[in-house]
Design a protein around this motif. Sequence first.
Motif, mmCIF file in Angstrom:
data_model
loop_
_atom_site.group_PDB
_atom_site.id
_atom_site.type_symbol
_atom_site.label_atom_id
_atom_site.label_comp_id
_atom_site.label_asym_id
_atom_site.label_seq_id
_atom_site.Cartn_x
_atom_site.Cartn_y
_atom_site.Cartn_z
ATOM 1 N N UNK A 134 -20.977 -25.224 4.932
ATOM 2 C CA UNK A 134 -21.622 -24.229 4.076
ATOM 3 C C UNK A 134 -22.834 -24.861 3.406
ATOM 4 N N UNK A 135 -23.737 -23.999 2.965
ATOM 5 C CA UNK A 135 -25.005 -24.452 2.378
ATOM 6 C C UNK A 135 -24.798 -25.413 1.204
ATOM 7 N N UNK A 136 -23.843 -25.084 0.318
ATOM 8 C CA UNK A 136 -23.630 -25.899 -0.873
ATOM 9 C C UNK A 136 -23.255 -27.336 -0.502
ATOM 10 N N UNK A 137 -22.384 -27.485 0.500
ATOM 11 C CA UNK A 137 -21.963 -28.818 0.923
ATOM 12 C C UNK A 137 -23.093 -29.536 1.645
ATOM 13 N N UNK A 147 -26.285 -29.343 1.002
ATOM 14 C CA UNK A 147 -27.197 -29.908 0.002
ATOM 15 C C UNK A 147 -26.540 -31.080 -0.722
ATOM 16 N N UNK A 148 -25.243 -30.931 -1.014
ATOM 17 C CA UNK A 148 -24.539 -32.009 -1.711
ATOM 18 C C UNK A 148 -24.512 -33.280 -0.864
ATOM 19 N N UNK A 183 -27.900 -34.875 -0.796
ATOM 20 C CA UNK A 183 -28.123 -35.602 -2.048
ATOM 21 C C UNK A 183 -27.447 -36.966 -2.012
ATOM 22 N N UNK A 226 -29.315 -39.321 0.211
ATOM 23 C CA UNK A 226 -30.543 -39.805 -0.437
ATOM 24 C C UNK A 226 -30.239 -40.832 -1.518
ATOM 25 N N UNK A 227 -29.160 -40.611 -2.263
ATOM 26 C CA UNK A 227 -28.750 -41.611 -3.263
ATOM 27 C C UNK A 227 -28.496 -42.959 -2.583
ATOM 28 N N UNK A 260 -20.505 -40.082 -9.766
ATOM 29 C CA UNK A 260 -20.518 -38.692 -9.299
ATOM 30 C C UNK A 260 -19.987 -38.594 -7.868
ATOM 31 N N UNK A 317 -16.227 -38.794 -7.722
ATOM 32 C CA UNK A 317 -15.586 -37.609 -8.285
ATOM 33 C C UNK A 317 -15.617 -36.467 -7.266
ATOM 34 N N UNK A 318 -16.782 -36.314 -6.619
ATOM 35 C CA UNK A 318 -16.944 -35.231 -5.654
ATOM 36 C C UNK A 318 -16.108 -35.458 -4.403
ATOM 37 N N UNK A 368 -12.388 -34.989 -5.173
ATOM 38 C CA UNK A 368 -12.036 -33.570 -5.304
ATOM 39 C C UNK A 368 -11.906 -32.904 -3.939
ATOM 40 N N UNK A 369 -12.833 -33.239 -3.037
ATOM 41 C CA UNK A 369 -12.801 -32.612 -1.714
ATOM 42 C C UNK A 369 -11.610 -33.108 -0.900
#
Lengths: 94, 254
Positions: free
Chosen positions: B35-38, B40-41, B44, B47-48, B137, B140-141, B144-145
């Motif tokens: 999905x789009x949200x994942x 982008x996450x 990110x 890139x980090x 972060x 944590x992400x 959670x997943x």
Amino acid sequence: MKNEWPLWEIFIRGQHGMSHRHVGSLHAPDAEMAIKNARDVYTRRNEGVSIWVVEAKHISATAPGDKGPLFEPSESKIYRHPTFFDIPEEVGSM
Amino acid sequence: MSVDKQQLLQFLLRQGDNTLVLGHRVSEWCGHSPILEEDIALANTALDLIGQTQMWLGYAAEVQGEGKTADDLAFLRDAWDFRNVLLVEMPNGDFGQTLLRQFLFDAFQSVLMGRLMKSSDEQVAAIAAKASKEIAYHVERSADTVVGLGDGTEESHDRMQAALEYLWPYAGEMFESDDTDAAMAAAGVAPDPAGLREEYDALIGKVLGEATLTIPDSRYNHKGGRNGAMHTEHLGHLLTSMQWLQRAYPGCEW
């Protein structure tokens, strides 16, 4: 639709002292993930200092058809705008 | 206490190659996430990791003192020069396998960065301080997943358990110790990785338990990445794609 995650409305406070503003919406399985997704989707260019998420179904809205009785009566009441006062210079911007 | 430059270089390459290879792996999801949200996450996160790579390999190039840059180290070395752990070069598999790999690495990084922030080497401490916020972060992400998918549907649970069984033999390499680690520990630059295992096991045990996943009994570890003895066949393929442009058009800039 059963397999779709719920829709969340996202509000971001751009800087301290400002109000949260609606920036858009996204899908997430729960509130915590909605905040994380909002962080990743809407604050990646340093846009915010605080995030609110609200599941879209919890927002009650006015019906477009009611706009006559709701909003038109105030159109003609210009005396409600505080533009008839002389504001002293010293007050600065209001 | 003075630090042996070659050992420090080796230590920095290990840090930078871990984040570089994983950053590239995660970037492979760009445009392909469920999905789009994942999507982008994950972009990110990638890139980090690349940003952290610039700091680690930038410092490595400085210590090396041959006038090279972080880019030279990233794009002009071959598989046998890389010092990343095998875990980060493992294929993405499905989304769950990618996130489980991410969690196993993020958890290690979160434990390690807490120590590196107190490094006797100021530059290492500064890099760790900057990276630690991103890593807090990330873990944590990914945690959670992992919980969401592990304790999800029957299918997502089975896929996560399979991913854990596939990746588990690659987790132990992060805690290997050798002469470089001994030198870094003696100089106060970095902790001996073996000493981080207990804290790591407590962290992942809690999350994997919540995810209703069973950690395999076996403590057999694949190794050879962080000391450069032998990488998996996957690294060469990854480099072929990642380094293609600099190989085909040497020195190309834009």
